[in-house]
Design an enzyme around this catalytic site. Structure first.
Site, PDB file in Angstrom:
ATOM      1  N   GLY A  87       0.888  -1.117  -0.154  1.00  0.00           N
ATOM      2  CA  GLY A  87      -0.122  -0.523   0.224  1.00  0.00           C
ATOM      3  C   GLY A  87       1.127   1.498  -0.262  1.00  0.00           C
ATOM      4  O   GLY A  87       2.124   0.697   0.362  1.00  0.00           O
ATOM      5  N   GLY A 135      -0.209  -4.987   0.528  1.00  0.00           N
ATOM      6  CA  GLY A 135      -1.438  -4.469  -0.208  1.00  0.00           C
ATOM      7  C   GLY A 135      -1.786  -5.267  -1.123  1.00  0.00           C
ATOM      8  O   GLY A 135      -2.984  -6.004  -0.883  1.00  0.00           O
ATOM      9  N   GLU A 158       5.195  -5.920   7.316  1.00  0.00           N
ATOM     10  CA  GLU A 158       5.234  -5.135   8.331  1.00  0.00           C
ATOM     11  C   GLU A 158       5.675  -4.613   9.268  1.00  0.00           C
ATOM     12  O   GLU A 158       5.876  -3.605  10.069  1.00  0.00           O
ATOM     13  CB  GLU A 158       3.517  -4.749   8.122  1.00  0.00           C
ATOM     14  CG  GLU A 158       2.431  -4.829   7.179  1.00  0.00           C
ATOM     15  CD  GLU A 158       3.207  -5.764   6.557  1.00  0.00           C
ATOM     16  OE1 GLU A 158       2.136  -5.912   4.806  1.00  0.00           O
ATOM     17  OE2 GLU A 158       3.010  -6.430   6.702  1.00  0.00           O
ATOM     18  N   ASP A 166      -1.622  -6.177   8.279  1.00  0.00           N
ATOM     19  CA  ASP A 166      -2.969  -6.297   8.418  1.00  0.00           C
ATOM     20  C   ASP A 166      -3.017  -6.854   6.770  1.00  0.00           C
ATOM     21  O   ASP A 166      -3.316  -8.089   6.358  1.00  0.00           O
ATOM     22  CB  ASP A 166      -3.075  -5.130   8.063  1.00  0.00           C
ATOM     23  CG  ASP A 166      -2.890  -3.998   7.129  1.00  0.00           C
ATOM     24  OD1 ASP A 166      -1.841  -4.498   6.318  1.00  0.00           O
ATOM     25  OD2 ASP A 166      -3.291  -2.650   6.275  1.00  0.00           O
TER      26      ASP A 166
END
Length: 374
Positions: A87, A135, A158, A166
């Site tokens: 992301g 992402g 992450e 996530d």
């Protein structure tokens, strides 16, 4: 006069259509035969997802899902180097520092998109050729079919930027065999090529150069059912003979399963020290560089996510995302890894022992009206 107006309407309509397939667009949304095709089109940014891409992809998946003439959805990345490297965390960092509500909107929209992929009623085929991280994993791993190639590089890195794995990581990672998901989530380790299949992240493995032919064959399927799509993917998969060596983690699986089954980060560290093997020492060295807060959040996220539905996991992860946006480590991690690139983040707190259970509990607390609605 009316004819002139109608002609203008036609031209405008045409421009609107061509805008969708304009190669300068960040995401291309096309219909070919019975297939809806999503192409992530920011090759210079390794196809990283930004807000506008998410805002275009989500309604399109929902539209195709309802369309009787669309039989399957294919998602791929442009440029040959990456499927999607994650992301747009830089934009998030800037928004967070400015107190912009994008830090809420981005995660909310991204997780809704992850849920749309996970609940999609039409067969969903992700061609995860090249770098697939963060992402990019979120828009592929929850779909029915994930086709890896010899160029695939998978990671959920992450914890190195003060975040946690996530996009539904709390759902799929603890469901991988043994404790491999915990190992990948905490250390951010990379898997390459056929290893992505062996770990259970991909469903099929095909040579990168065969993907255009595979895509053509998928588009040519007459009213394809999930079974027909699976048969076609299987036939390509069976013919692929490259990258046959055994699973690179095979020799370490016993250690991974015993060490990463510990109930706390402190216990994982203790077991690594006790083990003392070169593999264990390497993991210890890695963990020592990562955000202690992220590590604690991640371990609990996976342990809780193991028995939750994807929707419950995304709701939990939304709470965690907002806690990270209010904290210190995410901004410091992005600075050290992506902006200044000095690779020496100053985490606060700096040691696992200083991250209290009470602090971790607070990050998981419901947000009332601000909770994620799916």
């Amino acid at each position: 006069r009316l004819r002139a107006f109608n002609r203008l309407q036609v031209i405008l309509q045409h421009l609107k259509m061509s805008k969708q397939t304009d190669s300068a667009a960040e995401v291309l949304l096309e219909k070919k035969g019975g297939a809806g095709i999503i192409t992530l089109n920011r090759p210079k940014a390794l196809n990283a997802l930004n807000m506008s891409m998410i805002q275009q992809i989500y309604p399109q998946i929902k539209t195709w899902e309802q369309d009787p003439e669309t039989f399957l959805i294919i998602i791929k990345g442009a440029g040959g180097k990456a499927f999607c490297a994650g992301g747009d965390v830089r934009a998030l960092t800037e928004a967070g520092k400015a107190g912009d509500k994008m830090t809420q909107d981005f995660f909310r929209r991204e997780y809704r998109l992850n849920n749309a992929v996970g609940t999609c009623k039409k067969p969903y085929v992700a061609l995860i050729d090249g770098i697939t991280m963060g992402g990019g994993v979120g828009v592929s791993v929850h779909g029915h079919f994930r086709v890896a190639t010899e160029k695939t590089v998978f990671a959920m890195p992450e914890t190195a930027i003060g975040l946690f794995p996530d996009v539904g990581g709390g759902y799929f990672l603890p469901r991988l065999s043994g404790k491999i998901g915990y190992y990948l989530a905490l250390t951010g380790s990379r898997l390459k090529g056929r290893d992505v299949l062996r770990a259970g992240i991909a469903t099929h493995f095909v040579e990168s150069e065969k993907l255009p032919a595979l895509e053509k064959d998928l588009i040519a399927l007459k009213s394809p059912s999930k079974e027909k799509i699976a048969d076609l993917l299987n036939s390509y998969h069976m013919k692929c003979t490259i990258d046959q060596e055994k699973f690179s983690l095979d020799e370490h699986m016993e250690k991974i399963n015993s060490i990463f089954s510990a109930n706390s980060m402190e216990e994982i560290v203790k077991r690594l020290k006790q083990d003392g093997s070169p593999f264990a020492m390497k993991q210890l060295e890695t963990l020592n560089k990562l955000s202690p807060t992220s590590l604690k959040l991640t371990l609990r996220q996976l342990r809780e996510g193991a028995s939750m539905s994807l929707q419950e996991v995304l709701r939990m992860e939304y709470r965690l995302s907002q806690a990270c946006m209010k904290g210190h480590d995410f901004y410091e991690g992005v600075r050290a890894v992506l902006i200044d690139k000095d690779q020496s983040p100053k985490w606060k707190p700096a040691a696992l022992e200083e991250v209290s259970d009470e602090f971790v509990d607070n990050c998981f607390k419901p947000l009332g009206n601000d909770d994620l609605k799916l």
